[in-house]
Design an enzyme around this catalytic site. Structure first.
Site, PDB file in Angstrom:
ATOM      1  CE1 TYR A  27     -32.137   5.824   9.797  1.00 23.55           C
ATOM      2  CE2 TYR A  27     -32.597   7.282   7.967  1.00 23.55           C
ATOM      3  CZ  TYR A  27     -32.735   6.054   8.572  1.00 23.55           C
ATOM      4  OH  TYR A  27     -33.450   5.081   7.954  1.00 23.55           O
ATOM      5  CD  GLU A  28     -34.715   9.094  14.092  1.00 22.32           C
ATOM      6  OE1 GLU A  28     -34.742   9.599  15.217  1.00 22.32           O
ATOM      7  OE2 GLU A  28     -35.392   9.517  13.140  1.00 22.32           O
TER       8      GLU A  28
END
Lengths: 596, 596
Positions: free
Chosen positions: A438-439
């Site tokens: 994620y990110e």
């Protein structure tokens, strides 16, 4: 206590490697020196260890749950969140005019590590709120700031980032959510957003969604995306809460880990449109979102360090207690605790070396960030900013890759018990696995490192850092001792490998882009290994000087630095070989789809 | 179909690398040549893909469950197990006089891979039964064999291995279960055994536990352990089932993975003693158990290969379907399927290269085993046995370490979807994590590799294999082409690293045992990487010769071999550096407990 913050090591890094004394000379940070850091870290250690860490296992066993559009957090989380925000922790690095503590990033960073080490699922809520605050402070109007930021800092409300849609993950060009201007300055937002962390919950009275969407007639692709504030409850002019907005959580995901952190599917505008407020200017949404993302990416790197530290502490505790097999050197005639066994020491040494290296690099990066934003001299600011921006994808990418290895070793130290969920080692292994995704996945970080951070300046920042490494290597040569000699040899080899790869990337990215990007993740890992090794080398130099003052602490630092030199740094050469071999690749790049 | 057995690659390895034609010249295997292999593999592929693989996800969602001492397997498992045993698969490699097919291990091995690729939890039941059969055949009396083996082969009954106790995991010296002779040739067994795979279930009418326990006055430590058969139901002289024996499942574990496979806590003798029958002689239990363990260890290595293959197939399918981002080389103006992206190809290439390498080495080892057991010439048998025994800890240790990396890459290819349980990639990641732990952790394998397999013969077997590698490297030199040149360079470097490490291990194990065992796992990984690389090199040579006959298949083999050379083999040098640096270590080995 399930997590005992390594305050001593954190303060060592702040003082000896990241230069907190220098940060305390920056305008506004006069009171933010070592003593302040020590006081803040001690308090945060208490909160993390006593209040937040004890909820970590419970969050895994009784995840947040969805019912009829409402999400209930794990029992105990809401109370702990109140303690967190009432202690002022949400505002640690935010401006005092909005209720924050205005401390340097360098002091906030160890606190973020602690919170994430204690309870990754819990810590995600403040982390996302931090991102929302930063985006509003950077791009929001005075009115938006005044209306939302104080409530976010006080923790009455929390924030989210809404980027992803089913067809648009890493590729934001594919975002389809739309926002229609209403003529009164507001917009109506429609669309489906997925993977929204803490997108719905019962820990705060309002949730402030920052949402990417397209206005009518916006350009195609990423240049036609705008950023909107869409609150769960509308906010009246007097700051009180108004009507429920048309954004609803239709489900939450069933995940491998971070189960207490609800991952929401949010539906916007099914009942006429969700009222949204434009942040900054139309079509500049991606730019603003990157502000949140860069802060969040650094934060995710700290999550990696934090979970690695927790996994290490758990493994050490087990290794000191579990009795199994006689020592291989025949020094005992009966079975010993497994910390006596060389392979267990190898595993613990690997875990700790990678964790300490990643921690040191991240804190050093935080100091670059403080200097980039607050130094009086614009040239110094610019130089520091360039270095910080080079380091962000490495802090994010390397810390989150290494934590998969560290938590896997944590399971392995526990043997069969590691596979049993009640032991808790497996939870770190599962929780950590999201961090490299994620990110921005590791590949996304690596492409950023190649494109924006290396090619754009012809490798200048990378070379500047290599110059610093060369100076550290020289100091190692003067320091004497086996550990320093070993470190010098491996650090110099690693630095040569990194230099060769930077040259290769810059020279070949135009003519042979597929081969260069085949190696972008190996380049990121190589940079992570060498730059963390550089920090371990600097730590070694300090600890050799200070050894007599605290032999237990500094002796361990030296041993772990030597372990890093001999077990982690040699991987740099292997990565260099792989990267340079890819030049003109006619292997996996040339295969047809059917050949896979 | 969720799993499509790679029959073509399996047959390639059997024929070109493992020498099935030569195995078919061994006495008794005259009908077990390539054609037989092809027919058997095709049938097994059908069963695995159509019957057993479809139950894999269900096993994770609806694990086997415990109630009042009874365990109910996942719905559908019992029926699939009936199909499995009725097809004769349990007897594949067992003697025909007891109802088996008496096929070579070389043909049984790909079948074991398929079964485990399809459904790891399911496959554990036959795997443990195989071990029980082998132990009985080797050490059991004629009476025990006649009474138990045919029923185990027919699948009417299943088998288990009972080694572990709460205080005795890797360290069997600590086994405390006891067996009291009753004067009539039987024993009464008392004690608690944990981590007993398929220790209780409802898929067969009886369960045959093979149990380690101590007789009264037995010597301390591993020399006082005996092996007993303890059936769940006693067996009458006519072979019919008698009374329920005093062994009971008091609980099953809540695990990270392989959830459909019940992991039982078995309580022996709480109601007067469980009737047991001595296998072989008293105090030789560990020796017999090692027969089961060695077979099981090889089998666990195949589990690693199987799960890696499944994770690869799933990742490839997703990469061909998921559309995200434009190609970095600008060749398309719109977003493409992610298999176009170089980093995805790097991940798929890594997964496949490690999987193919481990498969090839394991099948080659199986052929050594067949020659070790069935060759007419005792000298040839002895030479093959020595090589096979050197390879077992490597097949087990390396295949199960690499599968953690492969399944992690499998999650990564899926991006955010990889973290969502419904996607299925995470199940492989969780399931695989037990493989480097059970049947002896990687450290246990590595200690075996160092002690029994390297030091005992002064490195002779290792050197013999290095001689073979040198011949392959020469052939690569004659073959021409970029892939062969790259492979030759990396294989020779890897072989030199392995040779240096073998010399170091042999020379230093007595004087510096802690340092040598600090490096036992790195040595095992180094050996795995180089020996699998050797097989990839041999495959490359064959595929270069055969390229014109099947460019799609052999072109891919060449590309993956080159990828192995450039991305996996370079790790050998890094491992060598770490291993040799440990000499005289005063770092992590010298730290006090409190310094961790």
């Amino acid at each position: 206590m399930s997590y005992n913050a390594p305050v001593k090591d954190m303060l060592f890094v702040l003082k000896e490697l990241a230069g907190i004394d220098a940060v305390a000379t920056l305008p506004g940070f006069e009171d933010a020196g070592f003593d302040t850091a020590q006081a803040v870290l001690d308090e945060c250690a208490k909160l993390s260890g006593e209040v937040i860490a004890p909820l970590n296992v419970e969050g895994d066993r009784a995840p947040s749950s969805w019912r009829d559009g409402e999400v209930t957090a794990t029992p105990g989380f809401a109370g702990a969140f109140r303690q967190y925000v009432e202690g002022g922790w949400q505002g640690l690095q935010h401006p005092s005019e909005f209720g924050g503590q205005a401390l340097p990033k360098l002091i906030a960073t160890p606190c973020i590590e602690m919170l994430n080490a204690a309870n990754l699922s819990f810590a995600l809520c403040p982390l996302l709120t931090d991102g929302a605050i930063e985006a509003l402070l950077t791009a929001g109007s005075e009115e938006l700031k005044a209306r939302y930021v104080p409530k976010l800092i006080s923790g009455d409300w929390t924030g989210t980032m809404n980027l992803t849609e089913p067809q648009a993950g890493s590729d934001l060009a594919l975002v389809r959510s739309r926002a229609e201007p209403q003529g009164d300055g507001t917009y109506k937002v429609f669309g489906t957003k997925i993977f929204i962390t803490w997108g719905e919950h019962d820990m705060a009275e309002n949730i402030v969604h920052l949402v990417l969407a397209r206005t009518p007639n916006a350009p195609e692709g990423v240049k036609g995306i705008s950023l909107f504030v869409v609150p769960k409850f509308l906010v009246n002019d007097d700051g009180s809460l108004g009507a429920r907005n048309d954004v609803h959580c239709v489900s939450i995901e069933h995940k491998l880990g971070i189960k207490a952190s609800p991952t929401a599917v949010l539906q916007y505008g099914d009942n006429g449109g969700a009222i949204g407020y434009l942040v900054g200017e139309e079509n500049r949404g991606l730019e603003y979102m990157f502000i949140m993302m860069n802060a969040a990416r650094f934060g995710v790197g700290m999550q990696g360090v934090g979970v690695a530290e927790s996994a290490y502490q758990k493994a050490v505790a087990y290794a000191k207690e579990r009795v199994q097999s006689r020592p291989v050197d025949g020094s005992l005639k009966q079975s010993a605790t497994i910390i006596h066994h060389p392979d267990v020491r190898r595993m613990l040494g690997s875990m700790r070396a990678m964790t300490e290296g990643a921690r040191a690099l991240a804190y050093v990066a935080a100091a670059y960030s403080d200097n980039a934003h607050y130094h009086a001299d614009p040239e110094v600011r610019a130089r520091n900013l360039a270095i910080y921006e080079y380091l962000v994808p490495i802090v994010k990418g390397w810390s989150t890759e290494m934590v998969n290895e560290v938590t896997s070793l944590g399971v392995q130290v526990h043997g069969g018990m590691g596979f049993i969920e009640e032991t808790g080692a497996a939870q770190y292994y599962r929780d950590a696995r999201i961090l490299a995704i994620y990110e921005g996945t590791t590949a996304i970080q690596a492409n950023d490192l190649v494109g924006r951070k290396t090619v754009r300046d012809g490798g200048a920042v990378a070379k500047a850092l290599l110059g610093e490494i060369a100076r550290t290597a020289e100091e190692l040569g003067q320091a004497g001792g086996a550990a320093a000699a070993s470190m010098r040899a491996q650090l110099e080899k690693g630095a040569r490998a990194l230099a060769n790869v930077v040259d290769y990337v810059v020279a070949n990215v135009k003519s042979d882009p597929n081969a260069v990007f085949l190696s972008s993740v190996p380049y990121l890992k190589l940079a992570g290994i060498v730059l963390c090794g550089w920090q371990m080398a600097r730590a070694l130099l300090v600890s050799q000087r200070e050894l007599a003052n605290d032999a237990e602490f500094h002796g361990a630092k030296i041993a772990i630095a030597q372990f890093y030199a001999e077990h982690i740094l040699p991987q740099a050469g292997a990565l260099e070989t792989s990267i340079l071999a890819a030049k003109g690749d006619t292997g996996v790049l040339a295969l047809s789809e059917v050949q896979f």
